[in-house]
Design a protein around this motif. Structure first.
Motif, PDB file in Angstrom:
ATOM      1  N   THR A 143      24.731 -50.050 -20.183  1.00  0.00           N
ATOM      2  CA  THR A 143      25.086 -48.662 -19.922  1.00  0.00           C
ATOM      3  C   THR A 143      24.196 -47.798 -20.816  1.00  0.00           C
ATOM      4  O   THR A 143      23.411 -48.321 -21.618  1.00  0.00           O
ATOM      5  N   LEU A 144      24.322 -46.484 -20.704  1.00  0.00           N
ATOM      6  CA  LEU A 144      23.457 -45.596 -21.476  1.00  0.00           C
ATOM      7  C   LEU A 144      23.678 -45.765 -22.979  1.00  0.00           C
ATOM      8  O   LEU A 144      22.723 -45.759 -23.758  1.00  0.00           O
ATOM      9  N   SER A 145      24.945 -45.942 -23.387  1.00  0.00           N
ATOM     10  CA  SER A 145      25.204 -46.120 -24.822  1.00  0.00           C
ATOM     11  C   SER A 145      24.711 -47.489 -25.298  1.00  0.00           C
ATOM     12  O   SER A 145      24.267 -47.633 -26.438  1.00  0.00           O
ATOM     13  N   ASP A 146      24.754 -48.490 -24.402  1.00  0.00           N
ATOM     14  CA  ASP A 146      24.257 -49.819 -24.763  1.00  0.00           C
ATOM     15  C   ASP A 146      22.761 -49.772 -25.081  1.00  0.00           C
ATOM     16  O   ASP A 146      22.283 -50.473 -25.974  1.00  0.00           O
ATOM     17  N   ILE A 147      22.030 -48.945 -24.338  1.00  0.00           N
ATOM     18  CA  ILE A 147      20.574 -48.848 -24.534  1.00  0.00           C
ATOM     19  C   ILE A 147      20.273 -48.346 -25.936  1.00  0.00           C
ATOM     20  O   ILE A 147      19.387 -48.873 -26.626  1.00  0.00           O
ATOM     21  N   ASP A 148      21.010 -47.312 -26.367  1.00  0.00           N
ATOM     22  CA  ASP A 148      20.780 -46.767 -27.709  1.00  0.00           C
ATOM     23  C   ASP A 148      21.036 -47.838 -28.769  1.00  0.00           C
ATOM     24  O   ASP A 148      20.333 -47.898 -29.778  1.00  0.00           O
ATOM     25  N   GLU A 149      22.039 -48.689 -28.539  1.00  0.00           N
ATOM     26  CA  GLU A 149      22.341 -49.746 -29.501  1.00  0.00           C
ATOM     27  C   GLU A 149      21.258 -50.819 -29.503  1.00  0.00           C
ATOM     28  O   GLU A 149      20.941 -51.386 -30.558  1.00  0.00           O
ATOM     29  N   PRO A 168      30.131 -50.605 -32.757  1.00  0.00           N
ATOM     30  CA  PRO A 168      29.385 -50.275 -31.537  1.00  0.00           C
ATOM     31  C   PRO A 168      30.339 -49.965 -30.384  1.00  0.00           C
ATOM     32  O   PRO A 168      31.560 -50.046 -30.524  1.00  0.00           O
ATOM     33  N   THR A 169      29.764 -49.618 -29.244  1.00  0.00           N
ATOM     34  CA  THR A 169      30.554 -49.422 -28.028  1.00  0.00           C
ATOM     35  C   THR A 169      31.237 -50.741 -27.659  1.00  0.00           C
ATOM     36  O   THR A 169      30.629 -51.805 -27.762  1.00  0.00           O
ATOM     37  N   ILE A 212      40.425 -58.465 -22.763  1.00  0.00           N
ATOM     38  CA  ILE A 212      39.229 -59.325 -22.834  1.00  0.00           C
ATOM     39  C   ILE A 212      38.060 -58.425 -23.232  1.00  0.00           C
ATOM     40  O   ILE A 212      37.737 -57.466 -22.527  1.00  0.00           O
ATOM     41  N   TYR A 213      37.436 -58.735 -24.366  1.00  0.00           N
ATOM     42  CA  TYR A 213      36.310 -57.934 -24.860  1.00  0.00           C
ATOM     43  C   TYR A 213      34.993 -58.574 -24.428  1.00  0.00           C
ATOM     44  O   TYR A 213      34.835 -59.799 -24.511  1.00  0.00           O
ATOM     45  N   VAL A 214      34.053 -57.746 -23.981  1.00  0.00           N
ATOM     46  CA  VAL A 214      32.750 -58.228 -23.520  1.00  0.00           C
ATOM     47  C   VAL A 214      31.650 -57.502 -24.295  1.00  0.00           C
ATOM     48  O   VAL A 214      31.583 -56.266 -24.285  1.00  0.00           O
ATOM     49  N   GLY A 215      30.804 -58.262 -24.983  1.00  0.00           N
ATOM     50  CA  GLY A 215      29.654 -57.674 -25.668  1.00  0.00           C
ATOM     51  C   GLY A 215      28.458 -57.628 -24.730  1.00  0.00           C
ATOM     52  O   GLY A 215      28.065 -58.656 -24.193  1.00  0.00           O
ATOM     53  N   LYS A 216      27.886 -56.440 -24.540  1.00  0.00           N
ATOM     54  CA  LYS A 216      26.775 -56.306 -23.594  1.00  0.00           C
ATOM     55  C   LYS A 216      25.428 -56.131 -24.279  1.00  0.00           C
ATOM     56  O   LYS A 216      24.417 -55.908 -23.627  1.00  0.00           O
ATOM     57  N   ASN A 217      25.411 -56.205 -25.600  1.00  0.00           N
ATOM     58  CA  ASN A 217      24.152 -56.304 -26.340  1.00  0.00           C
ATOM     59  C   ASN A 217      24.452 -57.024 -27.647  1.00  0.00           C
ATOM     60  O   ASN A 217      25.606 -57.340 -27.947  1.00  0.00           O
ATOM     61  N   ASN A 218      23.422 -57.284 -28.432  1.00  0.00           N
ATOM     62  CA  ASN A 218      23.622 -58.125 -29.615  1.00  0.00           C
ATOM     63  C   ASN A 218      24.491 -57.473 -30.681  1.00  0.00           C
ATOM     64  O   ASN A 218      25.241 -58.161 -31.386  1.00  0.00           O
ATOM     65  N   LEU A 219      24.395 -56.136 -30.833  1.00  0.00           N
ATOM     66  CA  LEU A 219      25.242 -55.467 -31.812  1.00  0.00           C
ATOM     67  C   LEU A 219      26.712 -55.593 -31.417  1.00  0.00           C
ATOM     68  O   LEU A 219      27.587 -55.825 -32.254  1.00  0.00           O
ATOM     69  N   PRO A 278      40.869 -53.824 -14.439  1.00  0.00           N
ATOM     70  CA  PRO A 278      40.883 -52.545 -15.177  1.00  0.00           C
ATOM     71  C   PRO A 278      39.993 -52.670 -16.413  1.00  0.00           C
ATOM     72  O   PRO A 278      40.005 -53.690 -17.100  1.00  0.00           O
ATOM     73  N   ASN A 279      39.193 -51.627 -16.676  1.00  0.00           N
ATOM     74  CA  ASN A 279      38.323 -51.691 -17.852  1.00  0.00           C
ATOM     75  C   ASN A 279      38.155 -50.317 -18.470  1.00  0.00           C
ATOM     76  O   ASN A 279      38.241 -49.301 -17.792  1.00  0.00           O
ATOM     77  N   THR A 280      37.929 -50.319 -19.756  1.00  0.00           N
ATOM     78  CA  THR A 280      37.692 -49.085 -20.495  1.00  0.00           C
ATOM     79  C   THR A 280      36.507 -49.288 -21.425  1.00  0.00           C
ATOM     80  O   THR A 280      36.147 -50.423 -21.767  1.00  0.00           O
ATOM     81  N   VAL A 281      35.914 -48.168 -21.836  1.00  0.00           N
ATOM     82  CA  VAL A 281      34.823 -48.195 -22.807  1.00  0.00           C
ATOM     83  C   VAL A 281      35.307 -47.473 -24.050  1.00  0.00           C
ATOM     84  O   VAL A 281      35.718 -46.312 -23.986  1.00  0.00           O
ATOM     85  N   LYS A 282      35.296 -48.171 -25.174  1.00  0.00           N
ATOM     86  CA  LYS A 282      35.695 -47.556 -26.442  1.00  0.00           C
ATOM     87  C   LYS A 282      34.441 -47.279 -27.254  1.00  0.00           C
ATOM     88  O   LYS A 282      33.688 -48.197 -27.578  1.00  0.00           O
ATOM     89  N   ASN A 283      34.226 -46.005 -27.555  1.00  0.00           N
ATOM     90  CA  ASN A 283      33.048 -45.636 -28.343  1.00  0.00           C
ATOM     91  C   ASN A 283      33.278 -45.938 -29.813  1.00  0.00           C
ATOM     92  O   ASN A 283      34.391 -45.832 -30.320  1.00  0.00           O
TER      93      ASN A 283
END
Length: 589
Positions: free
Chosen positions: A430-436, A463-464, A476-483, A583-588
């Motif tokens: 996602t856009l926030s993932d790119i910044d990370e 991180p997000t 269920i937590y999913v990490g979409k980048n290394n951070l 169902p899913n949410t994004v926590k900043n």
């Protein structure tokens, strides 16, 4: 573009539930997108307004969008004039792809005032403009149009609002048989009566898809499409046109997705008899559009934002792949080091029999059990003694380099795996993932640390976080980048939580944040691990699962790299519809 005047009419009809609703919050998650958080009589809703040049749209959404740390100027302006206000009216301009949203609010003096949000869904010319209806003045637009760009109108603060150029087409909802036949005769006289394109040219709000549907309902043959309609076929076409318009006039919508004759994905606000492929129907146009666009718009925005990052990672990966190839060649040569020692030792006793200028020497190899003859290449520019010394030097060089080559190969393979993992993460970012991901590459020294204006993430910030809820109600937590992976695995997970990852395949770290759960939750977590991995399009993807206490990060390892044991392997085939239904949410952070 499937989004025509009929779809716009269906959207406006659905948005009538917003009238009287209050605008609680306004966010601008991307350059072309706005999200309004509304409190209506039908409950809390999120309304997406997008002036994306490729995917412009307006609909209610269930998706979660990250809130940027700093709101863009246009978002700040909307908050100033519209946040806290109530929606007075939502209207469509004729049958055009233009929506007016009137917002009643109070100005700085406390007096009631009306502001109008104009959403123009015009492909690459799409725009969202805030106007003061009392003066007709633009307060601002999400995309500025300067006099240098357009000689017809300007979209800038302080300028009078000018609507897009009128196309002077007939309103299909007001057409009767006489006007329809007149339009057909006029098109035929101009030589435009073949095919269904004349309907698009004559009537506003009709897309080629709708025009083709009218022909399909009229059961007009191929010959009529090629040479034009006869009076009987024209009458059938009018009946089909009238029937379709009656559905639109009566707001009788049946949103659906499918494919056209060429296999291209399409969507419609009304039932299409001409649609092919897998037909899916929806209770609302918003659900239809959200499913149709899916993450197309996000992927398009991400692709634009990551083009430089993608190019950099691919170049770095290619450099390391080339380095591995060269190291393998050096390794093959280094493994011949013993042969160079033997050649040097065979030359020394035979220096008297060799002359400068010889290109080779054939000598008995007394190291060989069978005492075979050995042909030794020579440099004709060197003396026999110098040739012998040259082979001893090669022997020592390659002998010493073997350990270094092995070490370099391990590092290069690690780099390739790391970079391939980052490339995979960009596919689902996602856009926030790119910044990370950029932040990670800066921390690792791949990118320069460019001082950015505004807020920077503190070292302790999280991180997000992408959180899905299983059918059993477990997070269920999913990490979409290394951070994110590092945070989910090393900081968030408790010893008895379950951790999942695709076996030997780059992908996300997935965490079931519970000690007790059923098979449904485990399957859904495995599905998420497989879906957000390099094996997304594969079947029977191996997914390892183990407890967090058996997962550890080696000292000095790259971000996101872990080793684990006590695992068991599940085999799952990713199901996109099932993933989207969770169902899913994004926590900043």
């Amino acid at each position: 573009m499937a989004l025509d005047g009929i779809v716009t009419r269906a959207i406006v009809h659905e948005l009538q539930v917003c009238i009287g609703g209050r605008i609680n919050k306004i966010h601008q998650p991307a350059g072309s997108d706005l999200v309004f958080h509304l409190r209506t009589q039908a409950g809390n809703k999120r309304l997406l307004l997008s002036a994306n040049p490729t995917y412009p749209r307006v609909h209610f959404t269930e998706a979660s969008f990250p809130n940027p740390l700093e709101a863009p100027m246009f978002c700040m302006l909307l908050r100033k004039y519209c946040e806290g206000g109530s929606i007075e009216a939502v209207t469509q301009v004729g049958m055009e792809r233009i929506i007016h949203i009137d917002v009643r609010t109070r100005d700085e003096l406390g007096d009631l005032s009306i502001k109008r949000i104009i959403v123009e869904l015009m492909g690459r010319h799409s725009n969202i403009i805030l106007v003061d209806p009392a003066t007709g003045t633009q307060l601002d637009g999400i995309h500025h149009v300067t006099p240098a760009i357009s000689g017809y109108r300007v979209v800038m603060p302080g300028f009078a609002y000018t609507a897009p150029p009128e196309q002077h087409k007939r309103n299909p909802l007001e057409a009767d048989r006489e006007s329809f036949m007149a339009a057909w005769r006029a098109a035929t006289a101009e030589g435009k009566g073949t095919g269904s394109g004349w309907l698009v040219d004559a009537f506003g709000g009709l897309s080629p898809l709708m025009a083709g549907e009218i022909y399909a309902r009229a059961e007009v043959g191929v010959a009529a499409m090629e040479i034009g309609l006869n009076p009987e076929e024209a009458e059938r076409l009018w009946q089909a046109f009238s029937g379709l318009m009656e559905e639109v006039r009566g707001q009788q919508y049946a949103p659906m997705t499918g494919e056209n004759a060429k296999g291209k994905s399409i969507f419609s606000a009304i039932r299409l008899t001409s649609a092919c492929g897998e037909i899916r129907t929806y209770p609302s146009i918003s659900e239809c559009m959200e499913d149709y666009y899916g993450d197309k718009a996000l992927r398009d925005t991400v692709k634009q934002k990551t083009s430089d990052l993608l190019r950099f990672l691919q170049n770095e990966r290619n450099k390391n792949v080339k380095k591995l190839t060269n190291l393998e060649q050096d390794l093959n040569e280094a493994e011949d080091a013993e042969r160079y020692r033997i050649w040097g030792e065979l030359l020394l006793p035979s220096l008297h029999a060799i002359h400068k200028g010889d290109t080779s020497a054939e000598l008995v190899n007394y190291y060989d059990e069978e005492q075979k003859m050995e042909t030794i290449p020579l440099d004709p520019l060197l003396t026999p003694s110098e040739n012998a010394q040259r082979y001893f030097k090669k022997y020592n060089k390659f002998k010493n380099s073997l350990a270094v080559i092995d070490e370099q190969m391990v590092l290069a393979k690690g780099e390739v795996a790391y970079l391939e993992g980052l490339l995979q993460q960009l596919n689902d970012a996602t856009l926030s993932d790119i910044d990370e991901i950029r932040e990670e590459l800066t921390q690792q020294g791949y990118l320069r640390d460019r001082a950015k204006r505004g807020k920077k993430k503190k070292k302790g910030d999280r991180p997000t976080l992408h959180v899905y809820t299983s059918s059993e109600g477990i997070e269920i937590y999913v990490g979409k980048n290394n951070l994110q992976n590092e945070y989910v695995t090393n900081r968030l997970g408790k010893p008895n939580d379950t951790w999942l990852h695709t076996k030997d395949i780059p992908g996300s770290h997935v965490l079931i944040r519970s000690e007790s759960y059923g098979d449904a939750t485990l399957n859904e977590a495995a599905q998420l691990a497989a879906y957000f991995s390099q094996a997304k399009q594969s079947s029977s993807v191996p997914v390892d699962c183990t407890l967090i206490r058996h997962v550890r990060k080696p000292s000095g390892a790259k971000p996101g790299f872990v080793i684990y044991d006590h695992q068991r392997t599940l085999f799952v085939t990713p199901e996109e519809q099932m993933i989207k239904a969770l169902p899913n949410t994004v926590k900043n952070g």
